[in-house]
Design a protein around this motif. Structure first.
Motif, PDB file in Angstrom:
ATOM      1  N   GLY A  14       0.796  -1.222   0.000  1.00  0.00           N
ATOM      2  CA  GLY A  14       0.000   0.000   0.000  1.00  0.00           C
ATOM      3  C   GLY A  14       0.831   1.276   0.000  1.00  0.00           C
ATOM      4  N   GLY A  15       2.161   1.136   0.088  1.00  0.00           N
ATOM      5  CA  GLY A  15       3.026   2.308  -0.019  1.00  0.00           C
ATOM      6  C   GLY A  15       3.586   2.845   1.274  1.00  0.00           C
ATOM      7  N   VAL A  16       3.416   2.093   2.389  1.00  0.00           N
ATOM      8  CA  VAL A  16       4.039   2.495   3.647  1.00  0.00           C
ATOM      9  C   VAL A  16       5.084   1.449   4.022  1.00  0.00           C
ATOM     10  CG1 VAL A  16       2.020   3.783   4.459  1.00  0.00           C
ATOM     11  CG2 VAL A  16       2.245   1.370   5.050  1.00  0.00           C
ATOM     12  N   HIS A  17       5.890   1.759   5.030  1.00  0.00           N
ATOM     13  CA  HIS A  17       6.934   0.840   5.488  1.00  0.00           C
ATOM     14  C   HIS A  17       6.563   0.323   6.882  1.00  0.00           C
ATOM     15  CE1 HIS A  17       9.509   1.748   2.129  1.00  0.00           C
ATOM     16  NE2 HIS A  17       9.378   3.034   2.374  1.00  0.00           N
ATOM     17  N   PRO A  18       5.913  -0.835   6.957  1.00  0.00           N
ATOM     18  CA  PRO A  18       5.483  -1.335   8.267  1.00  0.00           C
ATOM     19  C   PRO A  18       6.595  -2.085   9.007  1.00  0.00           C
ATOM     20  CG  PRO A  18       4.683  -2.778   6.553  1.00  0.00           C
ATOM     21  CD  PRO A  18       5.401  -1.656   5.858  1.00  0.00           C
TER      22      PRO A  18
END
Length: 197
Positions: free
Chosen positions: A54-58
């Motif tokens: 989704g475009g985040v860095h978890p």
């Protein structure tokens, strides 16, 4: 924790039917692109992969070594941390979002509010996602199809809304959804809001 350690692979396979794709999109749209976000109670990393896509860095946090071993196989280079929800080894305001997908299921209800407040100290600002079983259970025994006997807690939508609102989250939405596996026999409460500092 023993149930998750013993059945981590089967649990990961069962979660493939319960992928909150639409929720991840809404969460990622509220976060800054490439934000570092905390997936607390990440289990075997099914949501971690969605969040990454989704475009985040978890960053994944879980107490179960078995679940994290499965997560490591799925995401071999991903940051995964083994620690309890109430004592993660992070600096305050390190993250730009918090993902809590059924993370409080196995906590007593009396621990929900202080654990939630503590986890929010690690968020500078950004989206906060929370989901749980709907009901009033407080570590009641349940025979899970995959995990066997586990003990679960639940809350109704008014309680989840009060939990989120008590910390000043804005743009708050709370809704009841059917469980993707058991349909309407076991509804879930799903909430999303924004922490502004």
């Amino acid at each position: 924790m023993a149930a998750y350690d013993a059945h981590a692979a089967a649990y990961q396979a069962s979660l493939r039917l319960r992928r909150p794709v639409a929720d991840v999109r809404r969460f990622a749209a509220m976060a800054k692109r490439d934000s570092l976000v905390l997936d607390a109670g990440c289990g075997p990393a099914n949501d971690l992969r969605l969040l990454r896509d989704g475009g985040v860095h978890p960053v994944g946090l879980d107490l179960s070594a078995g679940a994290l071993a499965e997560a490591r196989m799925l995401l071999p280079r991903h940051p995964l941390v083994r620690a309890p929800l109430d004592d993660p080894p992070f600096r305050p305001r390190s993250f730009g979002g918090l993902w809590l997908s059924s993370a409080f299921t196995h906590l007593p209800r009396s621990a929900w509010r202080p654990t939630f407040a503590h986890l929010l100290t690690f968020v500078a600002s950004g989206p906060v996602y929370f989901s749980c079983l709907r009901g009033d259970a407080d570590l009641e025994p349940v025979d899970d199809q995959v995990l066997g006997r586990v003990y679960v807690s639940a809350a109704v939508e008014a309680e989840v809304e009060a939990l989120m609102a008590s910390h000043g989250l804005t743009d708050l939405s709370v809704e009841v959804r059917p469980d993707p596996i058991l349909d309407r026999r076991r509804p879930w409460v799903v909430a999303l809001g924004r922490l502004n500092r």
